[in-house]
Enzyme design. Structure first.
Site, PDB file in Angstrom:
ATOM      1  N   LYS A  76     -45.618 -63.368 102.432  1.00 47.63           N
ATOM      2  CA  LYS A  76     -45.122 -64.710 102.072  1.00 47.63           C
ATOM      3  C   LYS A  76     -46.091 -65.406 101.110  1.00 47.63           C
ATOM      4  O   LYS A  76     -45.671 -65.969 100.100  1.00 47.63           O
ATOM      5  CB  LYS A  76     -44.968 -65.545 103.345  1.00 47.63           C
ATOM      6  CG  LYS A  76     -44.829 -67.038 103.089  1.00 47.63           C
ATOM      7  CD  LYS A  76     -44.747 -67.839 104.362  1.00 47.63           C
ATOM      8  CE  LYS A  76     -46.050 -68.215 105.006  1.00 47.63           C
ATOM      9  NZ  LYS A  76     -46.761 -69.382 104.452  1.00 47.63           N
ATOM     10  N   ASN A  77     -47.378 -65.343 101.419  1.00 45.74           N
ATOM     11  CA  ASN A  77     -48.339 -66.127 100.629  1.00 45.74           C
ATOM     12  C   ASN A  77     -48.685 -65.481  99.289  1.00 45.74           C
ATOM     13  O   ASN A  77     -49.426 -66.060  98.493  1.00 45.74           O
ATOM     14  CB  ASN A  77     -49.597 -66.421 101.450  1.00 45.74           C
ATOM     15  CG  ASN A  77     -49.312 -67.451 102.535  1.00 45.74           C
ATOM     16  OD1 ASN A  77     -48.266 -68.091 102.531  1.00 45.74           O
ATOM     17  ND2 ASN A  77     -50.234 -67.602 103.472  1.00 45.74           N
ATOM     18  N   CYS A 131     -50.093 -82.859 107.707  1.00 50.39           N
ATOM     19  CA  CYS A 131     -49.810 -81.480 108.118  1.00 50.39           C
ATOM     20  C   CYS A 131     -50.313 -81.283 109.538  1.00 50.39           C
ATOM     21  O   CYS A 131     -51.341 -81.860 109.927  1.00 50.39           O
ATOM     22  CB  CYS A 131     -50.521 -80.526 107.157  1.00 50.39           C
ATOM     23  SG  CYS A 131     -50.256 -78.802 107.547  1.00 50.39           S
ATOM     24  N   ARG A 168     -54.816 -81.819 104.542  1.00 49.43           N
ATOM     25  CA  ARG A 168     -54.885 -80.732 103.554  1.00 49.43           C
ATOM     26  C   ARG A 168     -54.760 -81.326 102.159  1.00 49.43           C
ATOM     27  O   ARG A 168     -53.698 -81.291 101.548  1.00 49.43           O
ATOM     28  CB  ARG A 168     -53.790 -79.701 103.828  1.00 49.43           C
ATOM     29  CG  ARG A 168     -54.048 -78.939 105.114  1.00 49.43           C
ATOM     30  CD  ARG A 168     -52.915 -78.023 105.444  1.00 49.43           C
ATOM     31  NE  ARG A 168     -52.810 -76.891 104.542  1.00 49.43           N
ATOM     32  CZ  ARG A 168     -51.829 -75.983 104.619  1.00 49.43           C
ATOM     33  NH1 ARG A 168     -50.901 -76.102 105.531  1.00 49.43           N
ATOM     34  NH2 ARG A 168     -51.800 -74.971 103.780  1.00 49.43           N
ATOM     35  N   ASP A 215     -55.269 -67.732 109.591  1.00 45.49           N
ATOM     36  CA  ASP A 215     -53.861 -67.493 109.933  1.00 45.49           C
ATOM     37  C   ASP A 215     -53.690 -66.490 111.076  1.00 45.49           C
ATOM     38  O   ASP A 215     -52.567 -66.261 111.536  1.00 45.49           O
ATOM     39  CB  ASP A 215     -53.078 -67.021 108.691  1.00 45.49           C
ATOM     40  CG  ASP A 215     -52.903 -68.137 107.678  1.00 45.49           C
ATOM     41  OD1 ASP A 215     -53.118 -69.312 108.040  1.00 45.49           O
ATOM     42  OD2 ASP A 215     -52.554 -67.844 106.517  1.00 45.49           O
ATOM     43  N   ARG A 262     -40.119 -69.776 108.915  1.00 46.50           N
ATOM     44  CA  ARG A 262     -40.720 -70.000 107.601  1.00 46.50           C
ATOM     45  C   ARG A 262     -41.502 -68.789 107.125  1.00 46.50           C
ATOM     46  O   ARG A 262     -41.687 -68.609 105.917  1.00 46.50           O
ATOM     47  CB  ARG A 262     -41.676 -71.198 107.663  1.00 46.50           C
ATOM     48  CG  ARG A 262     -40.974 -72.482 107.975  1.00 46.50           C
ATOM     49  CD  ARG A 262     -41.934 -73.613 107.964  1.00 46.50           C
ATOM     50  NE  ARG A 262     -42.635 -73.651 106.675  1.00 46.50           N
ATOM     51  CZ  ARG A 262     -43.529 -74.549 106.342  1.00 46.50           C
ATOM     52  NH1 ARG A 262     -43.858 -75.482 107.199  1.00 46.50           N
ATOM     53  NH2 ARG A 262     -44.100 -74.519 105.166  1.00 46.50           N
TER      54      ARG A 262
HETATM   55  N1  EPU Z   1     -59.205 -78.056 100.441  1.00 45.28           N
HETATM   56  C1  EPU Z   1     -59.673 -79.245  99.938  1.00 45.28           C
HETATM   57  N2  EPU Z   1     -59.130 -79.674  98.755  1.00 45.28           N
HETATM   58  C2  EPU Z   1     -58.182 -78.993  98.067  1.00 45.28           C
HETATM   59  C3  EPU Z   1     -57.723 -77.759  98.606  1.00 45.28           C
HETATM   60  C4  EPU Z   1     -58.256 -77.313  99.792  1.00 45.28           C
HETATM   61  O1  EPU Z   1     -60.521 -79.905 100.531  1.00 45.28           O
HETATM   62  O2  EPU Z   1     -57.753 -79.443  97.015  1.00 45.28           O
HETATM   63  C5  EPU Z   1     -59.756 -77.550 101.712  1.00 45.28           C
HETATM   64  C6  EPU Z   1     -58.708 -77.499 102.820  1.00 45.28           C
HETATM   65  O3  EPU Z   1     -58.558 -78.754 103.455  1.00 45.28           O
HETATM   66  C7  EPU Z   1     -59.232 -76.431 103.728  1.00 45.28           C
HETATM   67  C8  EPU Z   1     -59.894 -75.462 102.742  1.00 45.28           C
HETATM   68  O4  EPU Z   1     -60.116 -76.201 101.550  1.00 45.28           O
HETATM   69  O5  EPU Z   1     -60.228 -76.970 104.559  1.00 45.28           O
HETATM   70  C9  EPU Z   1     -59.099 -74.221 102.439  1.00 45.28           C
HETATM   71  O6  EPU Z   1     -57.741 -74.548 102.208  1.00 45.28           O
HETATM   72  P1  EPU Z   1     -56.868 -73.749 101.144  1.00 45.28           P
HETATM   73  O7  EPU Z   1     -56.654 -74.608  99.955  1.00 45.28           O
HETATM   74  O8  EPU Z   1     -57.439 -72.405 100.935  1.00 45.28           O
HETATM   75  O9  EPU Z   1     -55.481 -73.619 101.927  1.00 45.28           O
HETATM   76  P2  EPU Z   1     -54.067 -73.553 101.221  1.00 45.28           P
HETATM   77  O10 EPU Z   1     -54.199 -72.947  99.888  1.00 45.28           O
HETATM   78  O11 EPU Z   1     -53.405 -74.881 101.340  1.00 45.28           O
HETATM   79  C10 EPU Z   1     -53.404 -71.160 102.033  1.00 45.28           C
HETATM   80  C11 EPU Z   1     -52.285 -70.548 102.799  1.00 45.28           C
HETATM   81  C12 EPU Z   1     -52.393 -70.956 104.264  1.00 45.28           C
HETATM   82  C13 EPU Z   1     -53.740 -70.459 104.794  1.00 45.28           C
HETATM   83  C14 EPU Z   1     -54.875 -71.030 103.928  1.00 45.28           C
HETATM   84  C15 EPU Z   1     -56.242 -70.517 104.314  1.00 45.28           C
HETATM   85  C16 EPU Z   1     -50.519 -70.344 101.168  1.00 45.28           C
HETATM   86  C17 EPU Z   1     -49.203 -70.798 100.668  1.00 45.28           C
HETATM   87  N3  EPU Z   1     -51.012 -70.982 102.224  1.00 45.28           N
HETATM   88  O12 EPU Z   1     -53.278 -72.574 102.177  1.00 45.28           O
HETATM   89  O13 EPU Z   1     -51.345 -70.275 104.953  1.00 45.28           O
HETATM   90  O14 EPU Z   1     -53.919 -70.882 106.114  1.00 45.28           O
HETATM   91  O15 EPU Z   1     -54.651 -70.701 102.541  1.00 45.28           O
HETATM   92  O16 EPU Z   1     -56.285 -69.133 104.235  1.00 45.28           O
HETATM   93  O17 EPU Z   1     -51.104 -69.413 100.641  1.00 45.28           O
HETATM   94  C18 EPU Z   1     -49.744 -69.971 106.652  1.00 45.28           C
HETATM   95  O18 EPU Z   1     -49.304 -69.002 106.007  1.00 45.28           O
HETATM   96  O19 EPU Z   1     -49.382 -70.226 107.829  1.00 45.28           O
HETATM   97  C19 EPU Z   1     -50.719 -70.868 106.024  1.00 45.28           C
HETATM   98  C20 EPU Z   1     -51.000 -72.088 106.487  1.00 45.28           C
END
Ligand code: EPU
Length: 418
Positions: A22-23, A116, A121, A304, A396
């Protein structure tokens, strides 16, 4: 609302095939916006989030069709640059269209994702990165408005590695003027898969999958065919389902090199694993032992998989400590697992688990996708009936979950809600 009803206590046995990730599918779909040529995507998981991204592309005027197992996307013209609130609030990953829209069309209006269940996030890295590339970014009436004549290459440093942040800025940089370097970038296999697809389309990207990604901007992308990588989190969830029920399971069509941190921890707790080409065979003889886990960006233990691992530790011998370092409140499953008899104490960003011989089935509520998966695997091991409600979270991200579990001998049914 639908419920999943599980009669627990049956050791799972048999083979299960991993679906596409998915991701990886989500950013790959979003990236089709970047160029006009036809893209033929295979191994796309049929899960609600992927359908939602298809719907969003449709709203932007991108043609998305399905032929057999293939998804065909053609972004000949992109008619709209707006990702509306009603859609973004159902899926945060909609923000992945931001980079591609600004890069190709010079403007985007994307609803700012709200709260969230797993913690705050923010998307500040995505926005700051675009600004650094020369875009004007404003938040207006709940929307991110970003405009740029042509983005400019630059160096961007992530305070902490962000998966979708790296993906969004990598996509934006593909059409930028000059070279962009992403430092302290996230290294997840899904990022590498996106880069592989973009390179097939004519992008120039080096270092994806490392913490320094270099993107040399080009003026246009063409179409390409691509097969999405297998879902390491889905594969891991089936391994834990096998382990927690004391079963014998073969997870087919997975990439073991993407699953190393989980495989190490499963072995540490006494699970027998044999890795073969694109498959893992799991066998459990005797009670598993508790072990400590700390979630980290890839190649660390994935957040995850945390909820499913906590469920496994809840029935493993001794004390285990699971520390969550990525998201601030990703322990919503703990109260529900306690209702099933688990002995778990939350201490700040970690949980201390004292393994019980047996959990007991109970009505429980899912709060997010992976918490739901944790409750499902707990229910498979528990004595009696577990009813998991709010299963739309599971839909999802898990393709054919009940069918796959039933094929492994589990008693799992979906009770349709009103
Ligand atoms: N963060 C910030 N600022 C930003 C972006 C991230 O502070 O602008 C922080 C977040 O709050 C968190 C950390 O950085 O503490 C890492 O978050 P990340 O941005 O990596 O998460 P994401 O990209 O929103 C993806 C996956 C998630 C998975 C996380 C961590 C997708 C679509 N989603 O989320 O997947 O948990 O990386 O590996 O790729 C799931 O599939 O259930 C899911 C939540």
């Amino acid at each position: 609302m639908d419920q999943i009803v599980i009669q627990g206590g049956r050791p799972l046995r048999g083979e299960v095939r991993t679906s596409g990730a998915k991701n990886a599918a989500l950013p790959i779909l979003a990236s089709t916006i970047l160029g006009a040529g036809e893209c033929v995507l295979s191994n796309m998981p049929r899960v609600v989030d992927v359908l939602t991204m298809g719907k969003l592309l449709g709203m932007l005027g991108v043609a998305v069709t399905h032929e057999g197992d293939h998804t065909i996307v053609q972004a000949q013209t992109v008619a709209s640059t707006e990702a509306p609130y009603d859609l973004v609030r159902t899926m945060r990953a909609s923000v992945l269209v931001l980079g591609p829209l600004v890069a190709r069309l010079g403007e985007a209006k994307v609803s700012l994702p709200g709260g969230c269940a797993i913690g705050s996030r923010p998307v500040n890295f995505h926005l700051a990165g675009l600004e650094k590339m020369g875009a004007t970014v404003e938040i207006e009436h709940g929307y991110i408005r970003a405009t740029a004549r042509r983005l400019k290459g630059c160096r961007i440093y992530f305070d902490t590695p962000s998966v979708t942040g790296t993906e969004n800025l990598m996509m934006a940089a593909v059409l930028a003027d000059g070279t962009t370097v992403l430092e302290n970038a996230a290294k997840e296999p899904e990022i590498t898969d996106l880069a592989t697809f973009l390179v097939k389309r004519g992008a120039r990207i080096l270092g994806a999958g490392t913490d320094m990604v270099t993107i040399e901007g080009v003026t246009a992308l063409h179409g390409a065919d691509h097969e999405v990588i297998p879902d390491r989190i889905e594969a891991g969830t089936y391994l834990i389902a096998g382990a927690i029920t004391g079963g014998q399971v073969v997870v087919e069509r997975c990439r073991t090199e993407h699953m190393e941190p989980l495989l190490v921890k499963l072995r540490e707790s006494g699970v027998e694993l044999t890795e073969e080409k694109e498959r893992v065979c799991l066998k459990v003889t005797g009670r598993l032992k508790g072990t400590n886990v700390r979630t980290c960006p890839h190649p660390g233990f994935p957040t995850d998989m945390q909820a499913q691992f906590v469920a496994l530790m809840a029935v493993s011998e001794g004390t285990s400590v699971v520390t969550e370092t990525i998201f601030e409140s990703r322990f919503m499953h703990v109260e529900e697992l306690r209702r099933m008899g688990a002995d778990i104490r939350v201490e700040g960003n970690r949980v201390v688990i004292t393994g019980k011989e047996q959990l007991t089935g109970a009505p429980v509520m899912a709060s997010d996708l992976r918490a739901s998966a944790g409750l499902i695997v707990a229910g498979l091991a528990a004595e009696g009936t577990t009813e998991v409600s709010r299963v739309y979270h599971l839909d999802r991200g898990y393709e054919l979950l009940e069918e796959k579990l039933r094929a492994l001998g589990a008693s799992v049914e979906r009770r349709k809600g009103t």
